[in-house]
Structures are given as C-alpha cells and as structure tokens.
Design a protein around this motif. Sequence first.
Motif, PDB file in Angstrom:
ATOM      1  N   THR A   3       0.834  -1.198   0.000  1.00 20.26           N
ATOM      2  CA  THR A   3       0.000   0.000   0.000  1.00 20.26           C
ATOM      3  C   THR A   3       0.869   1.249   0.000  1.00 20.26           C
ATOM      4  N   ILE A   4       0.582   2.141  -0.930  1.00 22.77           N
ATOM      5  CA  ILE A   4       1.246   3.436  -0.998  1.00 22.77           C
ATOM      6  C   ILE A   4       0.171   4.495  -0.860  1.00 22.77           C
ATOM      7  N   ASP A   5       0.346   5.423   0.059  1.00 19.50           N
ATOM      8  CA  ASP A   5      -0.623   6.507   0.257  1.00 19.50           C
ATOM      9  C   ASP A   5      -0.167   7.735  -0.502  1.00 19.50           C
ATOM     10  N   VAL A   6      -1.033   8.261  -1.342  1.00 17.20           N
ATOM     11  CA  VAL A   6      -0.693   9.430  -2.143  1.00 17.20           C
ATOM     12  C   VAL A   6      -1.813  10.451  -2.101  1.00 17.20           C
ATOM     13  N   ILE A   7      -1.464  11.697  -2.377  1.00 16.41           N
ATOM     14  CA  ILE A   7      -2.441  12.757  -2.585  1.00 16.41           C
ATOM     15  C   ILE A   7      -2.137  13.402  -3.929  1.00 16.41           C
ATOM     16  N   ASP A   8      -3.104  13.423  -4.815  1.00 20.35           N
ATOM     17  CA  ASP A   8      -2.943  14.034  -6.136  1.00 20.35           C
ATOM     18  C   ASP A   8      -3.453  15.471  -6.116  1.00 20.35           C
ATOM     19  N   SER A   9      -2.737  16.342  -6.792  1.00 20.57           N
ATOM     20  CA  SER A   9      -3.164  17.731  -6.942  1.00 20.57           C
ATOM     21  C   SER A   9      -2.854  18.171  -8.365  1.00 20.57           C
ATOM     22  N   HIS A  10      -3.332  19.342  -8.721  1.00 17.50           N
ATOM     23  CA  HIS A  10      -2.906  19.906  -9.998  1.00 17.50           C
ATOM     24  C   HIS A  10      -2.676  21.397  -9.836  1.00 17.50           C
ATOM     25  N   THR A  11      -1.716  21.904 -10.614  1.00 19.09           N
ATOM     26  CA  THR A  11      -1.341  23.309 -10.578  1.00 19.09           C
ATOM     27  C   THR A  11      -1.576  23.865 -11.980  1.00 19.09           C
ATOM     28  N   GLY A  12      -2.681  24.542 -12.160  1.00 17.55           N
ATOM     29  CA  GLY A  12      -3.013  25.026 -13.492  1.00 17.55           C
ATOM     30  C   GLY A  12      -3.092  23.889 -14.490  1.00 17.55           C
ATOM     31  N   GLY A  13      -3.470  22.688 -14.020  1.00 22.22           N
ATOM     32  CA  GLY A  13      -3.583  21.527 -14.888  1.00 22.22           C
ATOM     33  C   GLY A  13      -2.398  20.592 -14.821  1.00 22.22           C
ATOM     34  N   GLU A  14      -1.278  21.012 -14.223  1.00 22.68           N
ATOM     35  CA  GLU A  14      -0.097  20.154 -14.136  1.00 22.68           C
ATOM     36  C   GLU A  14      -0.186  19.301 -12.872  1.00 22.68           C
ATOM     37  N   SER A 270      -8.130   0.127  -5.569  1.00 20.69           N
ATOM     38  CA  SER A 270      -7.182  -0.887  -6.009  1.00 20.69           C
ATOM     39  C   SER A 270      -6.846  -0.687  -7.473  1.00 20.69           C
ATOM     40  N   LEU A 271      -5.570  -0.869  -7.818  1.00 20.77           N
ATOM     41  CA  LEU A 271      -5.096  -0.679  -9.176  1.00 20.77           C
ATOM     42  C   LEU A 271      -4.207  -1.841  -9.566  1.00 20.77           C
ATOM     43  N   LYS A 272      -4.171  -2.170 -10.849  1.00 20.75           N
ATOM     44  CA  LYS A 272      -3.329  -3.256 -11.323  1.00 20.75           C
ATOM     45  C   LYS A 272      -1.877  -2.808 -11.416  1.00 20.75           C
ATOM     46  N   ALA A 273      -1.001  -3.780 -11.592  1.00 24.72           N
ATOM     47  CA  ALA A 273       0.422  -3.479 -11.673  1.00 24.72           C
ATOM     48  C   ALA A 273       0.728  -2.619 -12.892  1.00 24.72           C
ATOM     49  N   ALA A 274       1.723  -1.733 -12.749  1.00 27.36           N
ATOM     50  CA  ALA A 274       2.085  -0.848 -13.858  1.00 27.36           C
ATOM     51  C   ALA A 274       2.812  -1.601 -14.961  1.00 27.36           C
ATOM     52  N   THR A 275       3.694  -2.516 -14.604  1.00 25.50           N
ATOM     53  CA  THR A 275       4.421  -3.294 -15.600  1.00 25.50           C
ATOM     54  C   THR A 275       4.533  -4.725 -15.092  1.00 25.50           C
ATOM     55  N   ARG A 276       5.078  -5.583 -15.920  1.00 25.03           N
ATOM     56  CA  ARG A 276       5.247  -6.974 -15.513  1.00 25.03           C
ATOM     57  C   ARG A 276       6.240  -7.122 -14.366  1.00 25.03           C
ATOM     58  N   THR A 277       7.113  -6.148 -14.221  1.00 24.44           N
ATOM     59  CA  THR A 277       8.147  -6.266 -13.192  1.00 24.44           C
ATOM     60  C   THR A 277       7.765  -5.597 -11.880  1.00 24.44           C
ATOM     61  N   VAL A 278       6.586  -4.977 -11.834  1.00 26.32           N
ATOM     62  CA  VAL A 278       6.143  -4.297 -10.617  1.00 26.32           C
ATOM     63  C   VAL A 278       4.932  -5.019 -10.055  1.00 26.32           C
ATOM     64  N   SER A 279       5.003  -5.386  -8.792  1.00 24.18           N
ATOM     65  CA  SER A 279       3.891  -6.103  -8.190  1.00 24.18           C
ATOM     66  C   SER A 279       2.687  -5.197  -8.026  1.00 24.18           C
ATOM     67  N   ALA A 280       1.514  -5.808  -7.909  1.00 23.33           N
ATOM     68  CA  ALA A 280       0.282  -5.038  -7.752  1.00 23.33           C
ATOM     69  C   ALA A 280       0.338  -4.203  -6.489  1.00 23.33           C
ATOM     70  N   ALA A 281      -0.338  -3.088  -6.505  1.00 24.44           N
ATOM     71  CA  ALA A 281      -0.317  -2.191  -5.349  1.00 24.44           C
ATOM     72  C   ALA A 281      -1.671  -1.545  -5.167  1.00 24.44           C
ATOM     73  N   CYS A 282      -1.881  -1.010  -4.002  1.00 27.80           N
ATOM     74  CA  CYS A 282      -3.117  -0.293  -3.696  1.00 27.80           C
ATOM     75  C   CYS A 282      -2.756   1.128  -3.332  1.00 27.80           C
ATOM     76  N   PHE A 283      -3.294   2.082  -4.062  1.00 23.36           N
ATOM     77  CA  PHE A 283      -3.066   3.495  -3.742  1.00 23.36           C
ATOM     78  C   PHE A 283      -4.235   4.009  -2.926  1.00 23.36           C
ATOM     79  N   ARG A 284      -3.924   4.821  -1.939  1.00 23.42           N
ATOM     80  CA  ARG A 284      -4.953   5.540  -1.213  1.00 23.42           C
ATOM     81  C   ARG A 284      -4.837   7.007  -1.587  1.00 23.42           C
ATOM     82  N   ARG A 285      -5.819   7.509  -2.265  1.00 25.50           N
ATOM     83  CA  ARG A 285      -5.807   8.927  -2.623  1.00 25.50           C
ATOM     84  C   ARG A 285      -6.556   9.678  -1.522  1.00 25.50           C
ATOM     85  N   SER A 286      -5.864  10.522  -0.815  1.00 28.20           N
ATOM     86  CA  SER A 286      -6.366  11.087   0.429  1.00 28.20           C
ATOM     87  C   SER A 286      -7.128  12.391   0.206  1.00 28.20           C
TER      88      SER A 286
END
Length: 291
Positions: A3-14, A270-286
């Motif tokens: 599990t990785i906890d993240v917060i997404d934001s945008h700055t003028g769209g970035e 829950s999200l699937k793995a990004a590539t074959r070499t990265v295990s599946a992970a769960c993001f928490r968008r806070s």
Amino acid sequence: MHTIDVIDSHTGGEPTRVVIAGFPDLGNGTLMEQRERFRRDFDKWRSAIACEPRGSSTVVGALLLPPKTEGACASVIYFNNVSYLGMCGHGTIGLVRTLQHMGRIGPGKHRIDTPVGTVGAELHEDGRVTIDNVESYRHAADVSVDLPGYGRVTGDIAWGGNWFYITHDTPLPVEIQHQRALTTYTEAVRHALEANGITGAEGGEIDHIEVNTKSPVAGLDGRNFVSCPGLPTTARPVAPAPAPSWPASPQTANLRRANPGCRKASSAASLKAATRTVSAACFRRSPAPPS
C-alpha cells in the motif's frame, strides 16, 4: 500487495502526486544521497507511481520526507515517468497546497528542503502559492546545434534546480494545437545536445527543453517541454470529504513527530500493476481532513 498513500493535486492543470506513506526507508544521509538510493534500489517504485496505468508522462511524483534543515516544514524528492528531478516549480506549488490540505501548514512563508537546496514558498490567504527557487543562473549563451529536418537551433543553458536549454527557435507557433509536433521537436533538440556532448556544469544532464515566445500563449509541460512565461499558476482547493482512519507507517510516524499538528485521512482504490516487473499495489488517494 503493498500500500502506498498518495495525494494528487494539480497546478493550473499540471499534476503532482505526493507520496505521503508506504515508501521504503531511504536511510540517512543528504537528500541527494537519498535520491540516489531511490534511483539505485527503488526505481521500480518510481515506475509504479508515475507511469501508466496509474500515472502518465505529465505526472510529477513528490516523495514527502521529514525536514532536513532547521525551520523547514518538509523535505521532498521529485521524480517523473522517466527519471529524477532536482527541483520542480509546479510540483512545489502542488506540495504546498497538499501540506495545507493535510493540515500541516497554513497561510504564510514556509521552507522546503530539496536535493538541490532549500526553497521558499509562501501560501497566500486566497490559495495562491509563490515560490522562491534555488539561485538560478545562465551557464552558457548562444549554444547551437544542428537538427536534421529543422536546421540550426540556438539557445542558452541555464540552471534552476534542473538544467534547461532555452531557445526562441521554433518550427511552429507555441500553441496547443501543435502539441505533438513541438514535443517531437524538443525531443530532437535534446537528442542533438546529447549527441554533441553538450551538458550543464560538471556534466549535468540537460533534461528540460524550453521553447519560449515573447508573449504568453498556451503551452505544454513535461520532461521535454514547451513552456511560455507569464501564465498564472495556482493550485486549486480540494473539497472536504469524510474518510476512514488508516495506520501510520514508520515514515508518517516520523512526520508526525516532526510536525505534531499533522492530520491525515484517506480513501482506497485498487489498481493493477504498472508493468510486468512491478507487483500489484493499492493506492490511497487522500481527501481533505473533515472539518
């Protein structure tokens, strides 16, 4: 599953994706040393966070760490879908608004440690953010390269936390409808610089290409990007939402000790793995803490 906890934001769209918990311990040392440990030992984590399907070529990741210097409110290591950054302007704006969103800072002047030095940021009452970057300078003027299909391009090499090549030469107007063609052009400039051994000081990689015009027009941003001066950028507030509690990782526990006013909340997806070499992970968008 990790599990990785993240917060997404945008700055003028970035977009900026702030990693607030769940990242492996990078040990002691300077932020530059920790960034190199990140690159050497945990680059798959960078891919999982910043690359598709979770991310995209426009996402800048910001690993939130405890402050390194007295008076700083936090440290940060910036990264994107291909590499690591010394500093990021829009990422810092997004980080400041995220720290406010978490209840860690309020309006006023703040200091943030980065691998290239401590930067200043002022959070205004209306939500705008002003950045005082590390000292910037022009390293070399009128540096020319020949681009097959485009001709001769001349620009300056400058430092602003990353190495930039800044040129007024452009095959097309810097407008959004020319996005793909301009991106191809800036890639060609970057490859030409590399092929000719042109770098910043002490061999520093030039990883940002800017095509500027004399008047503000719509532009693009990214690893090799087109940008234009004079466009206002501010991070927008996030609407409050109720959220369940979640356990603190050692990293967030350290942040809490350094900043006892910190409040956190999250929702899970829950999200699937990004590539074959990265295990599946769960993001928490806070979301924002409940009022």
